[in-house]
Design an enzyme around this catalytic site. Structure first.
Site, PDB file in Angstrom:
ATOM      1  N   TYR A 112      -1.130  -8.926  15.804  1.00 52.45           N
ATOM      2  CA  TYR A 112      -1.187  -8.058  14.693  1.00 52.45           C
ATOM      3  C   TYR A 112      -2.531  -7.029  15.082  1.00 52.45           C
ATOM      4  CZ  TYR A 112      -2.353  -5.868  10.302  1.00 52.45           C
ATOM      5  OH  TYR A 112      -2.525  -4.792   9.315  1.00 52.45           O
TER       6      TYR A 112
ATOM      7  N   ILE B  22       0.732  -1.274   0.141  1.00 51.25           N
ATOM      8  CA  ILE B  22      -0.001  -0.005  -0.149  1.00 51.25           C
ATOM      9  C   ILE B  22       1.091   1.314  -0.049  1.00 51.25           C
ATOM     10  CG2 ILE B  22      -1.699   1.299   1.452  1.00 51.25           C
ATOM     11  CD1 ILE B  22      -2.961  -1.476   2.260  1.00 51.25           C
TER      12      ILE B  22
ATOM     13  N   LYS C 245      -2.741  -2.922  15.756  1.00 48.78           N
ATOM     14  CA  LYS C 245      -3.627  -1.890  15.173  1.00 48.78           C
ATOM     15  C   LYS C 245      -4.485  -1.439  16.288  1.00 48.78           C
ATOM     16  CE  LYS C 245      -2.032  -1.986  11.211  1.00 48.78           C
ATOM     17  NZ  LYS C 245      -1.498  -0.546  10.881  1.00 48.78           N
TER      18      LYS C 245
END
Length: 304
Positions: free
Chosen positions: A174, A25, A178
């Site tokens: 993970y 990204i 976040k």
């Protein structure tokens, strides 16, 4: 005027910095901003991959103005030099904190400073970068764009086990990282407003974004044509870049905003609402304290 990610406004004269701007990204954020005329600084840990990304963007955008800055978010010792390099830019319109570890592995691993790898890279590294870069950001009235994730809807925000010391799985680690990023974004926004700072914090998430459905960029992305069958449910990393690009470049964006794909996992970027856990001021305060302790960096906004 409605925001069109396929037809960005002229960004000539604007300067953006993208962590992880050499891959996934982050690469497409870089390419899209450069195509609109912006100057982009790519921050990453691998010099050869940074060079490859720069060369690829220039094959797509002949007039691209690009530079590279070494930064390893899993090593806090690399952050001060990166901040010095940011300070040498003519200006900085947005720091896009895109880089991150998405697959920390089946066994718990740590950064150079002994922090769990996912949260150490995705949150603590960016926390230290933002804190030390605050004078640069303030001087330019810049935006800080942070990268959230839909995975936060799958695992609860356990701030008491943020580093997965009691229980570990790669997906949970993970997700916790976040949660921390999203909570930090909202707490940063609250503190910036309280301090009367011109800096704005904005959160963006890419939706269901896969490399295998991304456009081909040799050495950067490798699409798998059959994966296009998933197009109604996922999109490529080029579309995953859209929310962050809007958060960084749309003149109508305000601090504390949250952008993501219009249809949850796919679609054009639009304003949404972040999870309640991310907006919780008490968790935000605790996270701030934990982050200062973990990184050894005091984050001052001039309000205390």
């Amino acid at each position: 005027m409605a925001w069109n990610p396929r037809n960005l406004p002229d960004l000539t004269g604007r300067v953006y910095a993208v962590t992880g701007g050499n891959a996934g990204i982050g690469y497409f954020i870089t390419e899209q901003l450069a195509a609109a005329g912006a100057r982009v600084a790519l921050l990453g840990r691998d010099p050869s991959r940074l060079r490859a990304a720069v060369e690829m963007v220039r094959t797509r955008v002949g007039s691209a103005s690009l530079s590279t800055i070494p930064l390893d978010l899993a090593d806090l010792d690399s952050v001060p030099a990166a901040v010095e390099a940011l300070g040498r830019l003519d200006r900085l319109d947005a720091l896009i904190e895109n880089a991150g570890s998405t697959a920390p592995g089946p066994v718990r691993r740590t950064t150079k400073q002994g922090l769990e790898l996912a949260v150490g890279t995705n949150h603590f590294g960016h926390f230290a970068l933002t804190a030390l870069a605050m004078p640069v950001l303030t001087a330019s009235s810049a935006r800080v764009v942070l990268a959230g994730s839909l995975i936060t809807r799958m695992y609860p925000y356990d701030i008491d086990d943020l580093q997965s010391s009691r229980k570990y799985s790669d997906f949970r680690a993970y997700a916790l990282s976040k949660h921390a990023v999203q909570s930090f974004a909202m707490e940063l926004d609250r503190r910036l407003r309280a301090a009367g700072s011109p800096v704005r914090a904005i959160l963006a998430h890419p939706g269901f974004s896969l490399e295998r459905t991304s456009p081909a960029r040799p050495g950067i992305t490798q699409p798998v044509p059959v994966m296009r069958l998933l197009a109604p449910y996922t999109h490529g990393k080029d579309h995953g870049a859209w929310p962050a690009v809007r958060a960084a470049a749309d003149p109508a964006v305000t601090g504390g905003a949250y952008y993501g794909p219009a249809f949850g996992g796919v679609g054009r970027p639009r304003l949404g609402k972040v999870l309640g856990a991310s907006r919780d001021p008490e968790r935000g305060r605790r996270l701030w304290e934990l982050s200062e302790e973990a990184t050894g960096v005091r984050f001052s906004l001039g309000d205390s």
